[in-house]
Every structure is written in C-alpha cells, then in structure tokens.
Enzyme design. Sequence first.
Site, PDB file in Angstrom:
ATOM      1  N   GLY A  52      38.234  43.496  51.568  1.00  0.00           N
ATOM      2  CA  GLY A  52      37.798  42.733  50.391  1.00  0.00           C
ATOM      3  C   GLY A  52      37.133  41.395  50.674  1.00  0.00           C
ATOM      4  O   GLY A  52      36.257  40.969  49.934  1.00  0.00           O
ATOM      5  N   GLU A  66      41.094  35.198  52.291  1.00  0.00           N
ATOM      6  CA  GLU A  66      41.407  36.351  51.438  1.00  0.00           C
ATOM      7  C   GLU A  66      40.453  36.395  50.243  1.00  0.00           C
ATOM      8  O   GLU A  66      39.915  35.360  49.828  1.00  0.00           O
ATOM      9  CB  GLU A  66      42.841  36.237  50.905  1.00  0.00           C
ATOM     10  CG  GLU A  66      43.859  37.081  51.637  1.00  0.00           C
ATOM     11  CD  GLU A  66      43.747  38.576  51.346  1.00  0.00           C
ATOM     12  OE1 GLU A  66      42.671  39.041  50.916  1.00  0.00           O
ATOM     13  OE2 GLU A  66      44.731  39.292  51.572  1.00  0.00           O
ATOM     14  N   ASP A  67      40.250  37.584  49.697  1.00  0.00           N
ATOM     15  CA  ASP A  67      39.446  37.690  48.479  1.00  0.00           C
ATOM     16  C   ASP A  67      40.292  37.434  47.240  1.00  0.00           C
ATOM     17  O   ASP A  67      39.857  36.751  46.325  1.00  0.00           O
ATOM     18  CB  ASP A  67      38.741  39.056  48.387  1.00  0.00           C
ATOM     19  CG  ASP A  67      39.709  40.217  48.519  1.00  0.00           C
ATOM     20  OD1 ASP A  67      40.771  40.048  49.158  1.00  0.00           O
ATOM     21  OD2 ASP A  67      39.419  41.303  47.998  1.00  0.00           O
ATOM     22  N   ASP A  99      47.281  38.632  44.463  1.00  0.00           N
ATOM     23  CA  ASP A  99      47.767  39.266  43.246  1.00  0.00           C
ATOM     24  C   ASP A  99      49.293  39.083  43.216  1.00  0.00           C
ATOM     25  O   ASP A  99      49.784  38.027  42.825  1.00  0.00           O
ATOM     26  CB  ASP A  99      47.341  40.744  43.325  1.00  0.00           C
ATOM     27  CG  ASP A  99      47.391  41.466  42.004  1.00  0.00           C
ATOM     28  OD1 ASP A  99      48.224  41.114  41.174  1.00  0.00           O
ATOM     29  OD2 ASP A  99      46.603  42.399  41.809  1.00  0.00           O
ATOM     30  N   LYS A 112      45.489  35.471  40.921  1.00  0.00           N
ATOM     31  CA  LYS A 112      46.002  35.858  39.602  1.00  0.00           C
ATOM     32  C   LYS A 112      47.435  35.345  39.502  1.00  0.00           C
ATOM     33  O   LYS A 112      48.375  36.084  39.803  1.00  0.00           O
ATOM     34  CB  LYS A 112      46.020  37.387  39.481  1.00  0.00           C
ATOM     35  CG  LYS A 112      44.708  38.040  39.177  1.00  0.00           C
ATOM     36  CD  LYS A 112      44.966  39.522  38.970  1.00  0.00           C
ATOM     37  CE  LYS A 112      43.695  40.315  38.867  1.00  0.00           C
ATOM     38  NZ  LYS A 112      43.969  41.764  38.870  1.00  0.00           N
ATOM     39  N   PHE A 141      41.645  43.714  36.018  1.00  0.00           N
ATOM     40  CA  PHE A 141      41.247  44.314  37.290  1.00  0.00           C
ATOM     41  C   PHE A 141      39.773  44.009  37.533  1.00  0.00           C
ATOM     42  O   PHE A 141      38.916  44.413  36.757  1.00  0.00           O
ATOM     43  CB  PHE A 141      41.494  45.823  37.295  1.00  0.00           C
ATOM     44  CG  PHE A 141      41.320  46.402  38.671  1.00  0.00           C
ATOM     45  CD1 PHE A 141      42.322  46.269  39.626  1.00  0.00           C
ATOM     46  CD2 PHE A 141      40.136  47.031  39.033  1.00  0.00           C
ATOM     47  CE1 PHE A 141      42.158  46.766  40.911  1.00  0.00           C
ATOM     48  CE2 PHE A 141      39.960  47.531  40.313  1.00  0.00           C
ATOM     49  CZ  PHE A 141      40.973  47.401  41.259  1.00  0.00           C
ATOM     50  N   VAL A 142      39.516  43.286  38.624  1.00  0.00           N
ATOM     51  CA  VAL A 142      38.148  42.827  38.890  1.00  0.00           C
ATOM     52  C   VAL A 142      37.539  43.532  40.100  1.00  0.00           C
ATOM     53  O   VAL A 142      38.253  43.948  41.021  1.00  0.00           O
ATOM     54  CB  VAL A 142      38.098  41.294  39.102  1.00  0.00           C
ATOM     55  CG1 VAL A 142      38.329  40.571  37.794  1.00  0.00           C
ATOM     56  CG2 VAL A 142      39.108  40.832  40.157  1.00  0.00           C
ATOM     57  N   ARG A 190      31.936  47.118  45.779  1.00  0.00           N
ATOM     58  CA  ARG A 190      32.084  45.949  46.647  1.00  0.00           C
ATOM     59  C   ARG A 190      30.775  45.180  46.789  1.00  0.00           C
ATOM     60  O   ARG A 190      30.771  43.994  47.067  1.00  0.00           O
ATOM     61  CB  ARG A 190      32.540  46.382  48.058  1.00  0.00           C
ATOM     62  CG  ARG A 190      33.930  46.992  48.132  1.00  0.00           C
ATOM     63  CD  ARG A 190      34.356  47.118  49.591  1.00  0.00           C
ATOM     64  NE  ARG A 190      35.491  48.007  49.789  1.00  0.00           N
ATOM     65  CZ  ARG A 190      36.769  47.633  49.712  1.00  0.00           C
ATOM     66  NH1 ARG A 190      37.080  46.391  49.417  1.00  0.00           N
ATOM     67  NH2 ARG A 190      37.738  48.501  49.922  1.00  0.00           N
TER      68      ARG A 190
HETATM   69  C1  PRP Z   1      43.693  43.486  48.125  1.00  0.00           C
HETATM   70  C2  PRP Z   1      43.285  42.072  48.488  1.00  0.00           C
HETATM   71  C3  PRP Z   1      44.522  41.476  49.067  1.00  0.00           C
HETATM   72  C4  PRP Z   1      45.636  42.206  48.351  1.00  0.00           C
HETATM   73  C5  PRP Z   1      46.195  41.326  47.270  1.00  0.00           C
HETATM   74  O1  PRP Z   1      43.491  44.284  49.223  1.00  0.00           O
HETATM   75  O2  PRP Z   1      42.224  42.057  49.398  1.00  0.00           O
HETATM   76  O3  PRP Z   1      44.619  41.678  50.457  1.00  0.00           O
HETATM   77  O4  PRP Z   1      45.065  43.384  47.781  1.00  0.00           O
HETATM   78  O5  PRP Z   1      47.227  41.971  46.566  1.00  0.00           O
HETATM   79  P1  PRP Z   1      48.736  41.477  46.626  1.00  0.00           P
HETATM   80  O6  PRP Z   1      48.757  39.989  46.468  1.00  0.00           O
HETATM   81  O7  PRP Z   1      49.365  42.182  45.446  1.00  0.00           O
HETATM   82  O8  PRP Z   1      49.342  41.919  47.914  1.00  0.00           O
HETATM   83  P2  PRP Z   1      43.434  45.894  49.156  1.00  0.00           P
HETATM   84  O9  PRP Z   1      44.751  46.430  49.596  1.00  0.00           O
HETATM   85  O10 PRP Z   1      42.908  46.311  47.827  1.00  0.00           O
HETATM   86  O11 PRP Z   1      42.424  46.270  50.325  1.00  0.00           O
HETATM   87  P3  PRP Z   1      40.865  45.983  50.500  1.00  0.00           P
HETATM   88  O12 PRP Z   1      40.735  44.473  50.654  1.00  0.00           O
HETATM   89  O13 PRP Z   1      40.524  46.720  51.736  1.00  0.00           O
HETATM   90  O14 PRP Z   1      40.142  46.508  49.278  1.00  0.00           O
END
Ligand code: PRP
Length: 187
Positions: A46, A101-102, A105, A133, A154-155, A167
């Site tokens: 991400g 981080e992106d 959550d 969030k 959900f974004v 992406r």
């Molecule tokens: C997303 C995002 C964070 C994590 C946040 O990754 O990049 O790493 O979820 O969620 P949390 O705070 O509830 O743990 P994802 O697992 O979707 O993988 P990606 O970045 O490869 O899409």
Amino acid sequence: MGLRDDVAKVLIPEKALQARVAELAREINAIYTDEDRPLLVCVLKGAFMFLADLTRYLEIRHEIDFMEISSYGKGTVSSGVVRILLDLAQSIEGRHVLIVEDIIDSGRTLDYITRNLHTRQPASLRVCTLLSKPARREIDIPVDLVGFDIPDEFVVGYGLDFAEEYRNLPFIGVLKEEAYQSSEGQV
Ligand code: PRP
C-alpha cells in the site's frame, strides 16, 4: 467501464495529497540530520506510491528499504492475522528508522511491525502514515506523523487497493456499492 467509473467520490484529491506529502517531507527534513541518514521502511504494498513521492520531496540523506506484511484478505475488513511476507534486506541495529505506512486502521499491523523492529535495536524508531482512521483503532500506538485523519470509509487509490485493484488512482477515493458487489465472491 474504467476503474474511475467505480469511484463514488474523491475523498482527497491529487493536489491536496501532493501538498500534504510535501509538508510531511518538510517535517521529516526537520527531524533528522544528514548524519542520521535515516532508513525509510516502506510497508508494501500500500505505501509504495506514498514512499515514491515522499522520497522525492526529502532533502536529507536517507535510504529506503521494504517490508511486506499481510493482514487483510481480499475483503474490506482486517482478518487480524499478521505475517511477514518480505523482510528488510539489512540490519537496522543502531540505525534511525522511519516506518512509512499508507493507512493505520485497527493498528494491529503497525503494532506488530514496531514490536518486531524494536527487537532489532534501532537507534530510533518513528512512524509516518499518510492516512489514519482513529475511529477503528483497537491498539493505540504512538504515530509521529499523520497525513490525514479520515472517517471510517473503505478507501482506495494512491497505493490502496480493493481486491488488488485501484492502487494506481492518483487520489484517495471511495468505491460505489456495485464495485464491491461485483467482486463479492472474492471477499
Ligand atoms: C493495510 C495497510 C496497513 C494495514 C492497516 O495493508 O497498508 O499495513 O492494512 O490495517 P490495520 O491497522 O488494521 O492493521 P494490507 O494488509 O491491506 O496490505 P497491502 O498494503 O499490501 O494492500
């Protein structure tokens, strides 16, 4: 029908994103010195686009490395299961580390990464996330730099996916209901 037709609304337009990323870079420039030579740890997948823009705005000497953590299935809700798919290529002992981080959550992924990286004895460990969030936080981890606090929607876009798509969109957007429904079988 293109990807953009699946977008119900643009939450953060491209210009606002770029302006904020430049501001974050200025804050990072002020935190570290050239001698610190911080290592930016991009959490894949991400954060790839955020890191790519952020690093271009940075003026201090720095390095980049990558980790991939899996915590989600193809759906929109965290499974809570965290595992390392790709680890850093180097030791971080004695290094100044900035996790990029992106989105934060529940906080579970970041909690796992920070605890894991702390055991490797970095000189310092900070966190920079583009999005947060707060309403969904389950584990409260200190975050040094936050681009935008966003509502519990959900974004996608700017690195963030739904079922590995969207992406590439240059903005942060919210999908139409139909876009989820057409991929329901994958969730
Ligand atoms: C997303 C995002 C964070 C994590 C946040 O990754 O990049 O790493 O979820 O969620 P949390 O705070 O509830 O743990 P994802 O697992 O979707 O993988 P990606 O970045 O490869 O899409």
